[in-house]
Design a protein around this motif. Structure first.
Motif, PDB file in Angstrom:
ATOM      1  N   PHE A  98       0.837  -1.196   0.000  1.00  0.00           N
ATOM      2  CA  PHE A  98       0.000   0.000   0.000  1.00  0.00           C
ATOM      3  C   PHE A  98       0.875   1.251   0.000  1.00  0.00           C
ATOM      4  O   PHE A  98       0.602   2.209  -0.727  1.00  0.00           O
ATOM      5  CB  PHE A  98      -0.956   0.002   1.207  1.00  0.00           C
ATOM      6  CG  PHE A  98      -1.934   1.126   1.160  1.00  0.00           C
ATOM      7  CD1 PHE A  98      -3.117   0.994   0.441  1.00  0.00           C
ATOM      8  CD2 PHE A  98      -1.689   2.323   1.821  1.00  0.00           C
ATOM      9  CE1 PHE A  98      -4.033   2.038   0.383  1.00  0.00           C
ATOM     10  CE2 PHE A  98      -2.586   3.366   1.768  1.00  0.00           C
ATOM     11  CZ  PHE A  98      -3.769   3.225   1.038  1.00  0.00           C
ATOM     12  N   ALA A  99       1.933   1.249   0.801  1.00  0.00           N
ATOM     13  CA  ALA A  99       2.840   2.403   0.861  1.00  0.00           C
ATOM     14  C   ALA A  99       3.502   2.638  -0.493  1.00  0.00           C
ATOM     15  O   ALA A  99       3.620   3.788  -0.945  1.00  0.00           O
ATOM     16  CB  ALA A  99       3.894   2.193   1.944  1.00  0.00           C
ATOM     17  N   LEU A 100       3.943   1.565  -1.137  1.00  0.00           N
ATOM     18  CA  LEU A 100       4.571   1.706  -2.455  1.00  0.00           C
ATOM     19  C   LEU A 100       3.569   2.205  -3.493  1.00  0.00           C
ATOM     20  O   LEU A 100       3.894   3.061  -4.321  1.00  0.00           O
ATOM     21  CB  LEU A 100       5.193   0.384  -2.902  1.00  0.00           C
ATOM     22  CG  LEU A 100       6.424  -0.068  -2.110  1.00  0.00           C
ATOM     23  CD1 LEU A 100       6.833  -1.479  -2.513  1.00  0.00           C
ATOM     24  CD2 LEU A 100       7.573   0.908  -2.263  1.00  0.00           C
ATOM     25  N   ALA A 101       2.345   1.675  -3.457  1.00  0.00           N
ATOM     26  CA  ALA A 101       1.310   2.130  -4.401  1.00  0.00           C
ATOM     27  C   ALA A 101       0.988   3.598  -4.178  1.00  0.00           C
ATOM     28  O   ALA A 101       0.818   4.365  -5.134  1.00  0.00           O
ATOM     29  CB  ALA A 101       0.050   1.286  -4.246  1.00  0.00           C
ATOM     30  N   ARG A 102       0.932   4.013  -2.926  1.00  0.00           N
ATOM     31  CA  ARG A 102       0.673   5.417  -2.603  1.00  0.00           C
ATOM     32  C   ARG A 102       1.814   6.295  -3.108  1.00  0.00           C
ATOM     33  O   ARG A 102       1.597   7.366  -3.647  1.00  0.00           O
ATOM     34  CB  ARG A 102       0.499   5.584  -1.097  1.00  0.00           C
ATOM     35  CG  ARG A 102       0.185   7.012  -0.687  1.00  0.00           C
ATOM     36  CD  ARG A 102       0.018   7.117   0.799  1.00  0.00           C
ATOM     37  NE  ARG A 102      -1.325   6.720   1.156  1.00  0.00           N
ATOM     38  CZ  ARG A 102      -1.748   6.555   2.407  1.00  0.00           C
ATOM     39  NH1 ARG A 102      -0.909   6.737   3.405  1.00  0.00           N
ATOM     40  NH2 ARG A 102      -2.984   6.230   2.649  1.00  0.00           N
ATOM     41  N   GLN A 103       3.029   5.804  -2.961  1.00  0.00           N
ATOM     42  CA  GLN A 103       4.201   6.556  -3.433  1.00  0.00           C
ATOM     43  C   GLN A 103       4.180   6.686  -4.958  1.00  0.00           C
ATOM     44  O   GLN A 103       4.418   7.772  -5.486  1.00  0.00           O
ATOM     45  CB  GLN A 103       5.488   5.870  -2.970  1.00  0.00           C
ATOM     46  CG  GLN A 103       6.745   6.601  -3.347  1.00  0.00           C
ATOM     47  CD  GLN A 103       7.985   5.871  -2.866  1.00  0.00           C
ATOM     48  OE1 GLN A 103       7.913   4.744  -2.372  1.00  0.00           O
ATOM     49  NE2 GLN A 103       9.129   6.490  -3.027  1.00  0.00           N
TER      50      GLN A 103
ATOM     51  N   ALA B 229       1.558   6.514  -6.927  1.00  0.00           N
ATOM     52  CA  ALA B 229       0.448   7.392  -7.264  1.00  0.00           C
ATOM     53  C   ALA B 229       0.830   8.859  -7.030  1.00  0.00           C
ATOM     54  O   ALA B 229       0.496   9.738  -7.838  1.00  0.00           O
ATOM     55  CB  ALA B 229      -0.798   7.047  -6.475  1.00  0.00           C
ATOM     56  N   GLY B 230       1.562   9.115  -5.952  1.00  0.00           N
ATOM     57  CA  GLY B 230       2.019  10.488  -5.681  1.00  0.00           C
ATOM     58  C   GLY B 230       3.022  10.965  -6.696  1.00  0.00           C
ATOM     59  O   GLY B 230       3.002  12.120  -7.125  1.00  0.00           O
TER      60      GLY B 230
END
Length: 190
Positions: free
Chosen positions: A178-183, A185-186
């Motif tokens: 989730f953290a990598l996907a959020r990164q 996406a950012g």
């Protein structure tokens, strides 16, 4: 039944299973609270630290004689586990709600390792007394003179693998993804 047999039965059939069940319930709570979306890898990382802090003395106790040194290591791990649990709760509370049920699960996870160590200390009282300087103790780490049967080792480690190690790894993986996907996406937004 002797006192020693009663204590061993309490450890094997009550304390350890309750501890594993509480750990598994805690991971269910984390999943329900979707910690990957709030406290994420910081909280999950503390769970891995706590798992290691309780796991190392358990594994050592399965394969080594219970000596004063091993009890000292277990006591140090218990103190560090308590500090890690406090840090974990601070991280979580700053980022998400901790429902009452989860708080009660945490209470069990805080208490049961101390109960387990207390039982082991009573079962090996001369070594435990050495920690307080009340007796001479064995301050070495050495293999058990009579190894535990492989079935006993499997009965301890198997459920721990299923109810603690695998859920901790899955939680960490979920939080990390989730953290990598959020990164990613950012990064795409900039």
């Amino acid at each position: 039944m002797s006192t020693e047999a009663l204590l061993l039965a309490a450890l094997a059939w009550a304390v350890y299973p309750a501890w594993l069940l509480a750990g598994a319930l805690d991971f269910v709570c984390h999943r329900a609270m979707r910690i990957e979306r709030n406290a994420g890898t910081r909280e999950s990382g503390w769970h891995l630290v706590q798992l290691a802090l309780v796991g190392v003395p358990i594994v050592l106790g399965l394969f080594l004689e219970i000596t004063a040194l091993l009890l000292a290591i277990a006591l140090a791990a218990l103190v560090l586990h308590t500090l890690a649990a406090y840090a974990d709760t601070r991280v979580a509370a700053a980022r998400r709600a901790i429902p009452p049920f989860e708080q009660h699960v945490h209470a069990a996870l805080d208490a049961l390792p101390a109960v387990a160590l207390g039982i082991v200390a009573v079962l090996h009282w001369p070594q435990a007394a050495a920690l307080a300087g009340l007796a001479d103790g064995d301050w070495t780490l050495r293999p058990r003179a009579t190894p535990l049967p492989w079935t006993a080792v499997a009965a301890v480690l198997g459920p721990a693998f299923v109810l603690a190690i695998v859920p901790a790894w899955l939680e960490w993986r979920r939080c990390r993804r989730f953290a990598l996907a959020r990164q990613v996406a950012g990064d795409r937004r900039t």
